[in-house]
Design a protein around this motif. Structure first.
Motif, PDB file in Angstrom:
ATOM      1  N   ASP A   1      64.324  22.529  24.292  1.00  0.00           N
ATOM      2  CA  ASP A   1      64.428  22.376  22.841  1.00  0.00           C
ATOM      3  C   ASP A   1      65.825  22.793  22.349  1.00  0.00           C
ATOM      4  OD1 ASP A   1      62.867  21.992  20.155  1.00  0.00           O
ATOM      5  OD2 ASP A   1      63.902  23.909  19.930  1.00  0.00           O
ATOM      6  N   ILE A   2      66.363  23.856  22.925  1.00  0.00           N
ATOM      7  CA  ILE A   2      67.728  24.276  22.605  1.00  0.00           C
ATOM      8  C   ILE A   2      68.712  23.160  22.952  1.00  0.00           C
ATOM      9  CG2 ILE A   2      69.595  25.848  23.249  1.00  0.00           C
ATOM     10  CD1 ILE A   2      67.594  27.216  21.480  1.00  0.00           C
ATOM     11  N   GLN A   3      68.488  22.521  24.081  1.00  0.00           N
ATOM     12  CA  GLN A   3      69.344  21.410  24.508  1.00  0.00           C
ATOM     13  C   GLN A   3      69.371  20.304  23.458  1.00  0.00           C
ATOM     14  OE1 GLN A   3      67.758  19.301  27.848  1.00  0.00           O
ATOM     15  NE2 GLN A   3      69.582  18.026  28.134  1.00  0.00           N
ATOM     16  N   VAL A   4      68.193  19.954  22.934  1.00  0.00           N
ATOM     17  CA  VAL A   4      68.104  18.912  21.905  1.00  0.00           C
ATOM     18  C   VAL A   4      68.857  19.335  20.648  1.00  0.00           C
ATOM     19  CG1 VAL A   4      66.513  17.683  20.368  1.00  0.00           C
ATOM     20  CG2 VAL A   4      65.924  18.006  22.786  1.00  0.00           C
ATOM     21  N   ARG A   5      68.716  20.584  20.252  1.00  0.00           N
ATOM     22  CA  ARG A   5      69.387  21.091  19.047  1.00  0.00           C
ATOM     23  C   ARG A   5      70.908  21.100  19.217  1.00  0.00           C
ATOM     24  NH1 ARG A   5      65.662  23.892  15.646  1.00  0.00           N
ATOM     25  NH2 ARG A   5      63.581  23.877  16.585  1.00  0.00           N
ATOM     26  N   LEU A   6      71.362  21.478  20.409  1.00  0.00           N
ATOM     27  CA  LEU A   6      72.801  21.484  20.658  1.00  0.00           C
ATOM     28  C   LEU A   6      73.370  20.068  20.678  1.00  0.00           C
ATOM     29  CD1 LEU A   6      73.103  24.264  23.395  1.00  0.00           C
ATOM     30  CD2 LEU A   6      74.055  24.324  21.084  1.00  0.00           C
ATOM     31  N   THR A   7      72.621  19.133  21.238  1.00  0.00           N
ATOM     32  CA  THR A   7      73.054  17.739  21.238  1.00  0.00           C
ATOM     33  C   THR A   7      73.266  17.238  19.811  1.00  0.00           C
ATOM     34  OG1 THR A   7      71.986  17.225  23.358  1.00  0.00           O
ATOM     35  CG2 THR A   7      72.368  15.379  21.852  1.00  0.00           C
ATOM     36  N   ALA A   8      72.326  17.588  18.922  1.00  0.00           N
ATOM     37  CA  ALA A   8      72.441  17.182  17.523  1.00  0.00           C
ATOM     38  C   ALA A   8      73.595  17.908  16.821  1.00  0.00           C
ATOM     39  CB  ALA A   8      71.131  17.453  16.798  1.00  0.00           C
ATOM     40  N   ALA A   9      73.738  19.208  17.091  1.00  0.00           N
ATOM     41  CA  ALA A   9      74.757  20.010  16.404  1.00  0.00           C
ATOM     42  C   ALA A   9      76.171  19.658  16.845  1.00  0.00           C
ATOM     43  CB  ALA A   9      74.495  21.493  16.650  1.00  0.00           C
ATOM     44  N   LEU A  10      76.344  19.311  18.121  1.00  0.00           N
ATOM     45  CA  LEU A  10      77.677  19.060  18.657  1.00  0.00           C
ATOM     46  C   LEU A  10      78.043  17.584  18.679  1.00  0.00           C
ATOM     47  CD1 LEU A  10      77.665  21.646  21.597  1.00  0.00           C
ATOM     48  CD2 LEU A  10      78.611  21.903  19.295  1.00  0.00           C
ATOM     49  N   GLY A  11      77.075  16.714  18.379  1.00  0.00           N
ATOM     50  CA  GLY A  11      77.362  15.289  18.282  1.00  0.00           C
ATOM     51  C   GLY A  11      77.656  14.612  19.603  1.00  0.00           C
ATOM     52  N   LYS A  12      77.145  15.178  20.697  1.00  0.00           N
ATOM     53  CA  LYS A  12      77.311  14.560  22.014  1.00  0.00           C
ATOM     54  C   LYS A  12      76.194  15.065  22.923  1.00  0.00           C
ATOM     55  CE  LYS A  12      80.277  16.087  24.991  1.00  0.00           C
ATOM     56  NZ  LYS A  12      81.520  16.460  25.692  1.00  0.00           N
ATOM     57  N   PRO A  13      75.832  14.307  23.943  1.00  0.00           N
ATOM     58  CA  PRO A  13      74.763  14.744  24.836  1.00  0.00           C
ATOM     59  C   PRO A  13      75.126  16.044  25.541  1.00  0.00           C
ATOM     60  CG  PRO A  13      75.228  12.407  25.131  1.00  0.00           C
ATOM     61  CD  PRO A  13      76.340  12.960  24.284  1.00  0.00           C
ATOM     62  N   ILE A  14      74.196  16.996  25.518  1.00  0.00           N
ATOM     63  CA  ILE A  14      74.380  18.284  26.187  1.00  0.00           C
ATOM     64  C   ILE A  14      73.314  18.432  27.270  1.00  0.00           C
ATOM     65  CG2 ILE A  14      74.393  20.793  25.930  1.00  0.00           C
ATOM     66  CD1 ILE A  14      76.776  19.411  24.609  1.00  0.00           C
ATOM     67  N   LYS A  15      73.757  18.743  28.467  1.00  0.00           N
ATOM     68  CA  LYS A  15      72.843  18.978  29.573  1.00  0.00           C
ATOM     69  C   LYS A  15      72.578  20.478  29.721  1.00  0.00           C
ATOM     70  CE  LYS A  15      74.552  14.972  32.171  1.00  0.00           C
ATOM     71  NZ  LYS A  15      75.186  14.517  33.453  1.00  0.00           N
ATOM     72  N   VAL A  16      71.635  20.824  30.589  1.00  0.00           N
ATOM     73  CA  VAL A  16      71.331  22.231  30.862  1.00  0.00           C
ATOM     74  C   VAL A  16      71.523  22.519  32.344  1.00  0.00           C
ATOM     75  CG1 VAL A  16      69.607  24.070  30.797  1.00  0.00           C
ATOM     76  CG2 VAL A  16      69.618  22.330  29.010  1.00  0.00           C
ATOM     77  N   GLN A  17      72.316  23.530  32.633  1.00  0.00           N
ATOM     78  CA  GLN A  17      72.389  24.077  33.987  1.00  0.00           C
ATOM     79  C   GLN A  17      71.590  25.367  33.993  1.00  0.00           C
ATOM     80  OE1 GLN A  17      76.275  25.145  35.473  1.00  0.00           O
ATOM     81  NE2 GLN A  17      75.447  26.163  37.261  1.00  0.00           N
ATOM     82  N   ARG A  18      70.612  25.469  34.878  1.00  0.00           N
ATOM     83  CA  ARG A  18      69.724  26.632  34.918  1.00  0.00           C
ATOM     84  C   ARG A  18      70.100  27.525  36.094  1.00  0.00           C
ATOM     85  NH1 ARG A  18      65.149  24.449  31.674  1.00  0.00           N
ATOM     86  NH2 ARG A  18      65.692  22.243  31.441  1.00  0.00           N
ATOM     87  N   ILE A  19      70.348  28.792  35.796  1.00  0.00           N
ATOM     88  CA  ILE A  19      70.663  29.772  36.839  1.00  0.00           C
ATOM     89  C   ILE A  19      69.501  30.747  36.966  1.00  0.00           C
ATOM     90  CG2 ILE A  19      72.191  31.647  37.525  1.00  0.00           C
ATOM     91  CD1 ILE A  19      74.471  30.242  36.213  1.00  0.00           C
ATOM     92  N   PRO A  20      68.776  30.727  38.094  1.00  0.00           N
ATOM     93  CA  PRO A  20      67.648  31.642  38.265  1.00  0.00           C
ATOM     94  C   PRO A  20      68.120  33.097  38.293  1.00  0.00           C
ATOM     95  CG  PRO A  20      67.521  29.820  39.820  1.00  0.00           C
ATOM     96  CD  PRO A  20      68.885  29.768  39.206  1.00  0.00           C
ATOM     97  N   VAL A  21      67.388  33.949  37.591  1.00  0.00           N
ATOM     98  CA  VAL A  21      67.684  35.380  37.575  1.00  0.00           C
ATOM     99  C   VAL A  21      66.397  36.157  37.807  1.00  0.00           C
ATOM    100  CG1 VAL A  21      69.713  35.224  36.079  1.00  0.00           C
ATOM    101  CG2 VAL A  21      67.435  35.460  35.045  1.00  0.00           C
ATOM    102  N   ILE A  22      66.567  37.431  38.115  1.00  0.00           N
ATOM    103  CA  ILE A  22      65.440  38.347  38.242  1.00  0.00           C
ATOM    104  C   ILE A  22      65.659  39.501  37.273  1.00  0.00           C
ATOM    105  CG2 ILE A  22      64.913  37.716  40.622  1.00  0.00           C
ATOM    106  CD1 ILE A  22      66.471  40.175  41.533  1.00  0.00           C
ATOM    107  N   ALA A  23      64.674  40.359  37.135  1.00  0.00           N
ATOM    108  CA  ALA A  23      64.780  41.457  36.170  1.00  0.00           C
ATOM    109  C   ALA A  23      65.988  42.338  36.447  1.00  0.00           C
ATOM    110  CB  ALA A  23      63.491  42.285  36.191  1.00  0.00           C
ATOM    111  N   ALA A  24      66.335  42.498  37.712  1.00  0.00           N
ATOM    112  CA  ALA A  24      67.399  43.435  38.070  1.00  0.00           C
ATOM    113  C   ALA A  24      68.798  42.933  37.738  1.00  0.00           C
ATOM    114  CB  ALA A  24      67.322  43.762  39.559  1.00  0.00           C
TER     115      ALA A  24
END
Length: 279
Positions: free
Chosen positions: A69-92
């Protein structure tokens, strides 16, 4: 002016300059996202159903849906397609990854605490909440919180409750870097139970093949909200995240996502929806 005073004054000026530069750099994150056409999100893949991998290896879950959903909002706000790169993290390592600029945003089942607010910029309103409980074998004689006093429990490194509960209940905690390692230790009998998040425990117990002999032993306590975060000074991206969180509660998006992912409806999500839909 003495040399010492000149050095002290120079150090203060340098410190202020570095602070301003750091803030300006953080504030330019939205420009960097637009330039590269991608937002980098630190997120969980070990916390079903909020973040996990499907059989094909694709990262999915409730938090991943919110990042989409953030991706969709950024695409609209920035006027260009925005992709998502996901970096897995742990609590530590999740807070450190955001601090170090390895990601632009952090959405990783992170409890909102004053200590973390000093390190990173946590968005309000909070999007979710959970509390602390103990999961153990059904045969384990735990009926009240005081029954765990002096016992050995498994937990995850970086969990906000570790120090407080270790002191409060005189616990011997076996803390593991990953949730999978902590759960394996529980199944191996290295601890009598898992000191854990109630949302995680409830989701695990839906897998009867692995967890059929286990149950939540104690009533939830110390319920605290979860925070979505960006770096300090990153005000433009922070504003987009804040608007998104308000909208999620107002429209009931998280209510619907709880249904989608088979999560028992929580009072926090229900109450936040009632609060914001009236505004």
């Amino acid at each position: 002016m003495t040399a010492v005073k000149r050095m002290a004054g120079g150090a203060v000026v340098l410190g202020l300059a570095l602070a301003v530069a750091g803030t300006a750099q953080a504030g330019a994150v939205l420009d960097k996202i637009k330039e590269r056409g991608e937002i980098v999100a630190c997120i969980k893949v070990d916390y079903r159903p909020f973040g996990f991998r499907d059989p094909s290896g694709t990262m999915i879950g409730l938090e991943h849906d919110l990042v989409d959903d953030i991706q969709v909002r950024l695409t609209a706000a920035l006027g260009k397609p925005i992709k998502v790169q996901r970096i897995p993290v742990i609590a530590a390592n999740r807070v450190q990854f955001l601090e170090q600029g390895k990601c632009d945003m952090l959405m990783a089942t992170m409890t909102d605490t004053p200590e973390r607010r000093r390190l990173i910029h946590i968005v309000e309103p909070n999007y979710y909440a959970s509390g602390i409980t103990v999961m153990a074998k059904k045969s384990t004689p735990i009926k009240k919180w005081d029954d765990i006093r002096g016992q050995t429990l498994c937990t995850s490194q970086g969990a906000f409750w570790n120090k407080e509960y270790e002191r409060k209940y005189e616990l011997k905690l076996l803390a593991f870097a990953g949730i999978a390692e902590s759960e394996q230790a529980l199944r191996d009998g290295r601890c009598i139970g898992s000191l854990t998040d109630d949302s995680l425990a409830a989701s695990r117990l839906t897998d009867k093949e692995i967890w059929g002999d286990y149950e939540i032993k104690l009533p939830t306590q110390d319920t605290k909200p979860w925070g979505l975060a960006v770096q300090h000074g990153d005000n433009e991206l922070f504003k987009i995240m804040t608007d998104a969180s308000i909208d999620w509660h107002k429209t009931g998006k998280i209510v619907e996502l709880e249904k989608k992912w088979g999560i028992v409806p929580t009072d926090f999500v229900k109450d936040m929806h009632e609060k914001y839909k009236a505004k």
